[in-house]
Design an enzyme around this catalytic site. Structure first.
Site, PDB file in Angstrom:
ATOM      1  N   SER A   1      -7.391  -3.550  -0.529  1.00 24.70           N
ATOM      2  CA  SER A   1      -6.315  -2.828   0.140  1.00 24.70           C
ATOM      3  C   SER A   1      -6.772  -1.428   0.497  1.00 24.70           C
ATOM      4  CB  SER A   1      -5.080  -2.754  -0.757  1.00 24.70           C
ATOM      5  OG  SER A   1      -5.236  -1.677  -1.661  1.00 24.70           O
ATOM      6  N   LYS A   2      -5.985  -0.786   1.358  1.00 24.95           N
ATOM      7  CA  LYS A   2      -6.391   0.561   1.785  1.00 24.95           C
ATOM      8  C   LYS A   2      -6.380   1.543   0.617  1.00 24.95           C
ATOM      9  CE  LYS A   2      -1.837   1.714   3.606  1.00 24.95           C
ATOM     10  NZ  LYS A   2      -1.083   2.142   4.772  1.00 24.95           N
ATOM     11  N   ARG A   3      -5.592   1.231  -0.400  1.00 23.91           N
ATOM     12  CA  ARG A   3      -5.536   2.136  -1.561  1.00 23.91           C
ATOM     13  C   ARG A   3      -6.742   1.952  -2.490  1.00 23.91           C
ATOM     14  NH1 ARG A   3      -1.874   4.840   0.269  1.00 23.91           N
ATOM     15  NH2 ARG A   3      -0.021   3.826   1.047  1.00 23.91           N
ATOM     16  N   ASP A   4      -7.446   0.830  -2.344  1.00 16.37           N
ATOM     17  CA  ASP A   4      -8.571   0.571  -3.255  1.00 16.37           C
ATOM     18  C   ASP A   4      -9.671   1.614  -3.125  1.00 16.37           C
ATOM     19  OD1 ASP A   4      -7.455  -1.574  -4.470  1.00 16.37           O
ATOM     20  OD2 ASP A   4      -8.331  -3.048  -3.112  1.00 16.37           O
TER      21      ASP A   4
END
Ligand code: GLU
Length: 504
Positions: free
Chosen positions: A263-266
């Site tokens: 995910s983009k938060r990773d």
């Protein structure tokens, strides 16, 4: 449909382009180049609520940085544009109305309250997930349940109304996916998707297939998350009497643990970039591979192998070689794990195999960003010494800043282990050797001096290195001294001896 291969990358400008999107663009690009086809960029911006200013420019800048420049698209020319869906608004509505006339779609007048009630009713009935579909449509307010007169009246009262696709009952909807072969969905699993919204704008599904048709797209290559939508799409192609493009759905890119979608938060979580370029949004900032010092070719090389392999053990490939070897059939079905060590390995390989003069502009800009401005000749020699030792461009500063600034502190533990003031006299001799000896002979001269005086290499050489670099790291000690120059090296010895005394 023409036989000519035409593929499109169709991102929605809802934020920066995620690395999964870059891989989709890359596979489309490779397939186009391999087949002599055309690579098209289409901006899918019909959902104005999710539109993020700057995202389209970001997408284009990222594609260009990676060398995946579209041949047609907004700002790139092409005969079948415009290529930004918001500029094609007038095209879509008539097709949605055509489907209503043909009985394949219907007007839906449900209020938000009606829809909320539908959800509650379905939950009470124990339905797995609430859906507006063939089971429920007969209970709702639409042109299938209302009389002709009521429908006419509502159409007159409202400028724009919602149009939903009417999924046929009891059918199996199948299509061929080039990776998965035959894919089938039962029509009872599919919802009656909205195709035209009450602001007159099409949804993704309608705009996407109309544009693919009008832009003569021959192959759709996109992420796996669109697989179930494809059932709706093939139905619409059938209703319109158009030949559908060939479909290929790409496997997910998984978190480094292999569990779940990356995910983009990773990126922030694991401390590595998952976006090609840095993004400074109003709400969030994301790291970028470019700003973090990765070579675009290395990134491409890393990405191409996330979901595809050439069937042999070739790993390092130029883009030309990828074009040669790429094949849609060799795309794998299972998710591909995002392994940052592998990305680093590729970058290291690229840096090592790139000529110093090509690395020069990158390294100069990294150094400048740290306030270091040196002449090209010095930096080129520096690159030669460091390129085997760095992973990212940024490391050219981090790992070798002592080439530009004398150390301000020294590895105290290592100094204490070896140093005592009685050694000073020999460092003065070594200084004199440095001043008197040609670069090429320096290593031999210093070592013979230590040997002749029965002095330990394992004491003097590490200390000399700490004097130059602050710690025990760095390339060959005598290469460092040569590049620093005699005066600078001697000055560093003097300064270090002063400090070492405080440690002993
Ligand atoms: N706009 C869709 C996206 O952002 C495109 C999907 C497709 O390629 O059809 O992923």
């Amino acid at each position: 449909m023409s036989q000519q291969v035409r593929v499109r990358f169709a991102p929605s400008p809802t934020g920066p382009l995620h690395i999964g999107g870059v891989r989709t663009a890359l596979y489309n690009y490779l397939f186009a180049k391999q087949t002599g086809g055309t690579f098209i960029l289409r901006i899918e911006d019909t959902d104005q609520n999710r539109y993020v200013p700057g995202a389209e420019d970001y997408i284009k800048e990222a594609l260009e940085w990676l060398g995946l420049t579209p041949e047609e698209g907004p700002g790139y020319g092409g005969e079948l544009g415009p290529y930004r869906q918001s500029e094609r608004k007038d095209i879509y509505a008539k097709y949605a109305h055509q489907l209503v006339e043909q009985g394949h779609a219907y007007y839906a007048f449900d209020t938000p309250e009606d829809l909320a009630k539908m959800r509650v009713d379905q939950e009470t009935l124990g339905y797995h997930s609430a859906k507006y579909d063939q089971r429920t449509r007969s209970l709702m307010r639409n042109s299938l349940t209302l009389s002709r007169e009521e429908t006419k009246l509502l159409l007159e009262q409202n400028d724009n109304v919602i149009i939903r696709l009417k999924i046929p009952e009891d059918e199996e909807i199948s299509f061929v996916d080039l990776v998965r072969e035959k894919v089938s969905f039962k029509s009872s699993e599919l919802d009656d998707k909205v195709i035209l919204k009450n602001d007159g704008m099409p949804t993704y599904h309608l705009a996407n297939i109309i544009d693919d048709h009008l832009m003569e797209i021959s192959h759709v290559i996109r992420g796996e998350e669109w697989l179930s939508s494809t059932a709706h799409h093939v139905l619409m192609y059938r209703f319109f009497g158009w030949e559908a493009p060939k479909f290929t759905h790409l496997p997910l890119i998984l978190k480094p643990s292999g569990k779940g979608k990356l995910s983009k938060r990773d990126g922030a979580k694991f401390g590595f970039p998952v976006f090609p370029l840095e993004w400074r949004g109003e709400e969030e900032t994301y790291q970028g591979f470019r700003e973090d010092g990765y070579d675009p070719n290395a990134l491409i090389n890393f990405l191409v192998l996330l979901g595809w392999n050439p069937g042999n053990d070739e790993e390092i490939m130029s883009i030309e070689r990828m074009v040669e070897l790429f094949s849609l059939q060799k795309i794998v079905k299972s998710g591909a794990r995002f392994d940052m060590d592998k990305a680093n390995w590729f970058n290291q390989q690229y840096i090592q195999s790139t000529p110093n003069e090509s690395l020069l502009p990158h390294v100069k800009s990294v150094l400048l960003s740290h306030g270091v401005d040196r002449d090209d000749n010095y930096i080129s020699q520096y690159i030669g010494l460091m390129k085997e030792r760095v992973v990212r461009f940024e490391d050219f500063y981090k790992e070798g800043s002592f080439f530009f600034k004398a150390p301000i502190k020294y590895d105290e533990k290592q100094v204490k282990k070896r140093y005592n003031p009685e050694l000073d006299v020999h460092f003065v001799s070594i200084k004199n050797l440095i001043l008197a000896t040609a670069k090429e002979a320096l290593s031999d001269k210093v070592k013979s001096y230590l040997n002749d005086n029965d002095l330990k290499m394992g004491v003097y050489l590490p200390l000399l290195r700490i004097m130059m670099c602050g710690s025990l790291k760095g390339p060959d000690l005598f290469d460092i001294i040569s590049l620093l120059g005699k005066d600078e090296a001697c000055e560093r010895i003097d300064t270090a001896l002063e400090s070492f005394k405080k440690y002993s």
